[in-house]
Motif scaffolding. Structure first.
Motif, PDB file in Angstrom:
ATOM      1  N   GLY A   1       0.836  -1.201   0.000  1.00 35.21           N
ATOM      2  CA  GLY A   1       0.000   0.000   0.000  1.00 35.21           C
ATOM      3  C   GLY A   1       0.868   1.247   0.000  1.00 35.21           C
ATOM      4  N   ALA A   2       0.214   2.392   0.077  1.00 37.98           N
ATOM      5  CA  ALA A   2       0.966   3.652  -0.006  1.00 37.98           C
ATOM      6  C   ALA A   2       1.854   3.863   1.212  1.00 37.98           C
ATOM      7  CB  ALA A   2       0.009   4.827  -0.192  1.00 37.98           C
ATOM      8  N   THR A   3       1.449   3.360   2.369  1.00 43.16           N
ATOM      9  CA  THR A   3       2.294   3.513   3.563  1.00 43.16           C
ATOM     10  C   THR A   3       3.654   2.874   3.308  1.00 43.16           C
ATOM     11  OG1 THR A   3       0.372   3.519   5.010  1.00 43.16           O
ATOM     12  CG2 THR A   3       2.493   2.974   6.032  1.00 43.16           C
ATOM     13  N   GLU A   4       3.617   1.645   2.830  1.00 41.74           N
ATOM     14  CA  GLU A   4       4.893   0.962   2.579  1.00 41.74           C
ATOM     15  C   GLU A   4       5.657   1.626   1.435  1.00 41.74           C
ATOM     16  OE1 GLU A   4       4.727  -3.330   1.911  1.00 41.74           O
ATOM     17  OE2 GLU A   4       6.703  -3.193   0.980  1.00 41.74           O
TER      18      GLU A   4
ATOM     19  N   THR B   1       6.517  11.794  -4.709  1.00 36.94           N
ATOM     20  CA  THR B   1       5.188  12.304  -4.394  1.00 36.94           C
ATOM     21  C   THR B   1       4.283  11.156  -3.965  1.00 36.94           C
ATOM     22  OG1 THR B   1       3.369  13.728  -5.117  1.00 36.94           O
ATOM     23  CG2 THR B   1       4.251  12.236  -6.779  1.00 36.94           C
ATOM     24  N   ASP B   2       3.538  11.419  -2.889  1.00 36.92           N
ATOM     25  CA  ASP B   2       2.538  10.461  -2.422  1.00 36.92           C
ATOM     26  C   ASP B   2       1.263  10.747  -3.213  1.00 36.92           C
ATOM     27  OD1 ASP B   2       0.530   9.132  -1.121  1.00 36.92           O
ATOM     28  OD2 ASP B   2       1.076   9.797   0.895  1.00 36.92           O
ATOM     29  N   ALA B   3       0.984   9.873  -4.188  1.00 40.37           N
ATOM     30  CA  ALA B   3      -0.169  10.090  -5.077  1.00 40.37           C
ATOM     31  C   ALA B   3      -1.326   9.169  -4.714  1.00 40.37           C
ATOM     32  CB  ALA B   3       0.251   9.888  -6.528  1.00 40.37           C
ATOM     33  N   ALA B   4      -1.367   8.739  -3.447  1.00 42.88           N
ATOM     34  CA  ALA B   4      -2.433   7.807  -3.029  1.00 42.88           C
ATOM     35  C   ALA B   4      -3.815   8.390  -3.294  1.00 42.88           C
ATOM     36  CB  ALA B   4      -2.275   7.471  -1.548  1.00 42.88           C
ATOM     37  N   GLN B   5      -3.956   9.703  -3.129  1.00 39.89           N
ATOM     38  CA  GLN B   5      -5.276  10.305  -3.338  1.00 39.89           C
ATOM     39  C   GLN B   5      -5.484  10.794  -4.767  1.00 39.89           C
ATOM     40  OE1 GLN B   5      -7.749  10.127  -1.370  1.00 39.89           O
ATOM     41  NE2 GLN B   5      -6.771   9.543   0.556  1.00 39.89           N
ATOM     42  N   ALA B   6      -4.419  10.964  -5.502  1.00 38.86           N
ATOM     43  CA  ALA B   6      -4.556  11.518  -6.860  1.00 38.86           C
ATOM     44  C   ALA B   6      -4.864  10.418  -7.880  1.00 38.86           C
ATOM     45  CB  ALA B   6      -3.271  12.249  -7.249  1.00 38.86           C
TER      46      ALA B   6
ATOM     47  N   ILE C   1       1.354   4.810  -4.840  1.00 33.08           N
ATOM     48  CA  ILE C   1      -0.092   4.681  -5.075  1.00 33.08           C
ATOM     49  C   ILE C   1      -0.654   3.502  -4.284  1.00 33.08           C
ATOM     50  CG2 ILE C   1      -0.449   5.855  -7.282  1.00 33.08           C
ATOM     51  CD1 ILE C   1       0.109   3.318  -8.744  1.00 33.08           C
ATOM     52  N   SER C   2      -1.975   3.506  -4.142  1.00 33.55           N
ATOM     53  CA  SER C   2      -2.652   2.507  -3.316  1.00 33.55           C
ATOM     54  C   SER C   2      -3.957   2.102  -3.976  1.00 33.55           C
ATOM     55  CB  SER C   2      -2.934   3.131  -1.944  1.00 33.55           C
ATOM     56  OG  SER C   2      -3.583   2.210  -1.123  1.00 33.55           O
ATOM     57  N   ALA C   3      -4.236   0.788  -4.023  1.00 33.71           N
ATOM     58  CA  ALA C   3      -5.422   0.315  -4.747  1.00 33.71           C
ATOM     59  C   ALA C   3      -6.735   0.657  -4.050  1.00 33.71           C
ATOM     60  CB  ALA C   3      -5.323  -1.207  -4.934  1.00 33.71           C
ATOM     61  N   HIS C   4      -6.726   0.643  -2.703  1.00 32.66           N
ATOM     62  CA  HIS C   4      -8.037   0.759  -2.025  1.00 32.66           C
ATOM     63  C   HIS C   4      -8.598   2.175  -2.021  1.00 32.66           C
ATOM     64  CE1 HIS C   4      -7.105   2.512   2.056  1.00 32.66           C
ATOM     65  NE2 HIS C   4      -5.879   2.138   1.728  1.00 32.66           N
ATOM     66  N   LYS C   5      -7.824   3.132  -2.561  1.00 32.91           N
ATOM     67  CA  LYS C   5      -8.355   4.491  -2.702  1.00 32.91           C
ATOM     68  C   LYS C   5      -9.058   4.659  -4.047  1.00 32.91           C
ATOM     69  CE  LYS C   5      -6.061   5.874   1.041  1.00 32.91           C
ATOM     70  NZ  LYS C   5      -6.731   6.143   2.302  1.00 32.91           N
ATOM     71  N   MET C   6      -9.008   3.620  -4.884  1.00 32.02           N
ATOM     72  CA  MET C   6      -9.570   3.756  -6.244  1.00 32.02           C
ATOM     73  C   MET C   6     -10.332   2.492  -6.651  1.00 32.02           C
ATOM     74  SD  MET C   6      -6.008   3.593  -8.419  1.00 32.02           S
ATOM     75  CE  MET C   6      -6.838   2.811  -9.791  1.00 32.02           C
TER      76      MET C   6
END
Ligand SMILES: Cc1ncc(COP(=O)(O)O)c(C=O)c1O
Length: 328
Positions: free
Chosen positions: A75-78, A180-185, A203-208
């Motif tokens: 995930g984005a944290t890691e 850049t942390d693009a987890a929300q973008a 990036i993170s899958a569970h935000k999209m």
């Protein structure tokens, strides 16, 4: 009349439901194609490996990267930890400064704190009333001692979009890397690593609309171009950058979510933004002590952040149990 109020979920920046099409794509990889992709000696391992590489391509397409620049994580944290701590391992002795900003997610601020404990100078830039980093502040902080600038693409609470291309060209002028942390973008607005010229992107899958527990780190040019040391070592997966048996169903789901986002983002962003704008207009017309945060800043189309003057956010939400929102 039904007196039970239907719950209303307005917490999509915390996490999204999994798209049913994503779930369908994942299902065979739990029970039928369950091989370990690291084992190419049998057909189930090879099929799993093929699915992982297809998903890598899909994730790369979402952010206009090459598939060998995508490394799957939990995930984005890691991804943020790997980007910040992993590159710091190879920071030259002459570069000991990291620049970030005050409204980063803790998944960025905490690894930066770790670097401070190790003797790095960590500069936390303030933001203006709209949550924007001032480029003049960045210019003042940058110097030839700067090794990394880590500024989020989009904020999780107020949705503010940072001027990443400007940040990158300024940082690169001083020879610093940009993360850049693009987890929300990702999945909500177009993300193009070449246009932004970032070196690392999370990036993170569970935000999209993808599954939880899977994400990726983009590393420009792969491991050879940007020296980065793994945090997890062991079986050498992900080209040696992130050991551990791959979460194949999660990866397949992430790939499917990216493919859906590529196809649907242009229309979804317009639809959601018009709903958001209408909600804001109705709220403003009916509530006098209301302020919409970052209303005129460039911001995510799905995000709304409200201040009710004189009201405690948690107390307000406790009185509205059917509304599922975040405070911050
Ligand atoms: C901006 C931002 N970065 C990082 C994270 C952490 O992402 P994950 O849950 O994938 O570890 C989140 C999610 O809360 C986020 O909003």
């Amino acid at each position: 009349m039904n007196s039970v109020k239907q719950p209303i979920y307005l917490d999509y920046n915390a996490t999204t439901p999994c798209d049913p099409r994503v779930v369908q794509a994942m299902l065979p990889y739990f029970t039928e194609i369950y091989g370990n992709p690291a084992n190419g000696l049998h057909v189930l391992g090879r099929k799993a490996a093929l699915a992982v590489e297809t998903a890598r391509e899909q994730v790369a397409n979402l952010i206009k990267a090459r598939s060998n620049e995508i490394f799957f994580t939990s995930g984005a944290t890691e991804s943020n930890h790997l980007a910040i701590l992993g590159t710091a391992e190879f920071a030259p002795a002459s570069r000991r400064k990291v620049i970030t900003c005050a409204i980063e997610h803790k998944a960025v601020l905490e690894p930066c704190k770790r670097l401070a404990e190790r003797g790095f100078e960590v500069v936390i830039l303030p933001v203006d009333e709209n949550g924007m980093v001032r480029l003049s502040d960045l210019e003042k902080a940058l110097d030839n001692n700067t090794f990394l600038v880590s500024i989020q693409s989009a904020n999780n609470e107020i949705g503010t979009l940072q001027p990443i291309s400007n940040i990158t060209s300024m940082a690169h002028h001083y020879g610093a890397l940009v993360h850049t942390d693009a987890a929300q973008a990702a999945g909500k607005i177009p993300v193009d690593v070449n246009e932004w010229e970032v070196d690392l992107l999370s990036i993170s899958a569970h935000k999209m609309y993808g599954p939880k527990g899977i994400g990726a780190l983009y590393v420009r040019g792969g491991r050879r171009k940007i020296p980065i040391r793994p945090i997890l070592e062991g079986g050498g997966q992900e080209n040696g950058l992130r050991a551990g048996t791959l979460n194949v169903p999660g990866i397949v789901g992430f790939g499917a979510a990216c493919e859906i986002a590529i196809a649907e983002m242009p229309t979804e962003a317009i639809r959601i933004q018009s709903l958001r704008d209408e909600l804001e207009k109705n709220l403003l017309e009916n509530i006098s002590n209301l302020r919409i945060n970052a209303r005129y800043a460039p911001r995510l189309p799905n995000t709304i952040s409200l201040t009710f003057e004189g009201e405690e956010a948690d107390a307000l939400l406790a009185r509205l149990p059917q509304l599922m929102m975040s405070t911050g």
